[in-house]
Design an enzyme around this catalytic site. Sequence first.
Site, PDB file in Angstrom:
ATOM      1  N   SER A 149      81.755  71.580   0.051  1.00  0.00           N
ATOM      2  CA  SER A 149      81.260  70.231   0.340  1.00  0.00           C
ATOM      3  C   SER A 149      82.435  69.299   0.542  1.00  0.00           C
ATOM      4  O   SER A 149      83.560  69.576   0.088  1.00  0.00           O
ATOM      5  CB  SER A 149      80.405  69.730  -0.827  1.00  0.00           C
ATOM      6  OG  SER A 149      80.140  68.339  -0.725  1.00  0.00           O
ATOM      7  N   TYR A 162      78.262  67.505  -9.182  1.00  0.00           N
ATOM      8  CA  TYR A 162      78.197  68.194  -7.891  1.00  0.00           C
ATOM      9  C   TYR A 162      79.599  68.338  -7.291  1.00  0.00           C
ATOM     10  O   TYR A 162      80.003  69.422  -6.878  1.00  0.00           O
ATOM     11  CB  TYR A 162      77.284  67.428  -6.939  1.00  0.00           C
ATOM     12  CG  TYR A 162      77.142  68.065  -5.575  1.00  0.00           C
ATOM     13  CD1 TYR A 162      76.270  69.128  -5.378  1.00  0.00           C
ATOM     14  CD2 TYR A 162      77.869  67.600  -4.484  1.00  0.00           C
ATOM     15  CE1 TYR A 162      76.133  69.722  -4.128  1.00  0.00           C
ATOM     16  CE2 TYR A 162      77.747  68.180  -3.233  1.00  0.00           C
ATOM     17  CZ  TYR A 162      76.874  69.239  -3.058  1.00  0.00           C
ATOM     18  OH  TYR A 162      76.751  69.823  -1.819  1.00  0.00           O
TER      19      TYR A 162
END
Length: 257
Positions: A149, A162
């Site tokens: 990500s 995250y």
Amino acid sequence: MDDFVRELFTLKGRKAVVTGGSSGIGRTIATALCRAGAEVVVVARRSEPLREAVAGMRADGGAAAWLSADLGERDAVRRLADQVEELHGRTDILVNAAGVNVRPPMDELSEDDWDQTMRTNLDAPFVLGQRLGPKMAAHGWGRIINIASQQAVRAFGNSGAYGVSKAGLTALTRSQAEAWSARGVCANAIAPGFVHTPLNEAVFRDPERTAAMARRTMSGRNSELGDFTGVAVFLASDASAYVTGQTIFVDGGFSST
């Protein structure tokens, strides 16, 4: 030229496992690998989306099957590894695309949020890699592709647990590459741009924020699922034999601005 390209990128005879393969980027990659000739097993929690994904691949003439597993439970991941070995015999390509995106503000992030995120986004790729990576190395060929990500390298949008999990996943990628590349196993990560998937559904419901994210790219648009087809086939094929330990940003230049 056609024969040259086909030989370079074909996955015929390869066996692939794609977690998170019932939707979003995982499904796109699973479909791409299947169309390139791989026999694909897709993994996710819910049976109905898995059946639908596999039916689509088979309708295109591909060889595909599915397994249901909760990747947030370590015992379930171990059972999955056993099932994959029973079904495939061996795995040549492992794609870790399953993930959770629990992102409250940092001061509201609970220990349960943290644990859930790490178990799914980082622990599951580690456990599957530990089971399948050494066997790829013993066979002399393998590919591991981890879906990372933008939050692996920059904090925005309440990155919280995250972002930490994805940063850890890129570090895991390098460790896997260090361990097994000399024995024919390439491990790389893909860092997507801002793409419309179930994980990002809430953000895409805000047109102003969606447009702002597009403006941050060099390409002037947000990612589309088709943007990941070529890079996935490349990283899974013989063409990437000297590419390992890398995080490849497929983001329209977002990470460079």
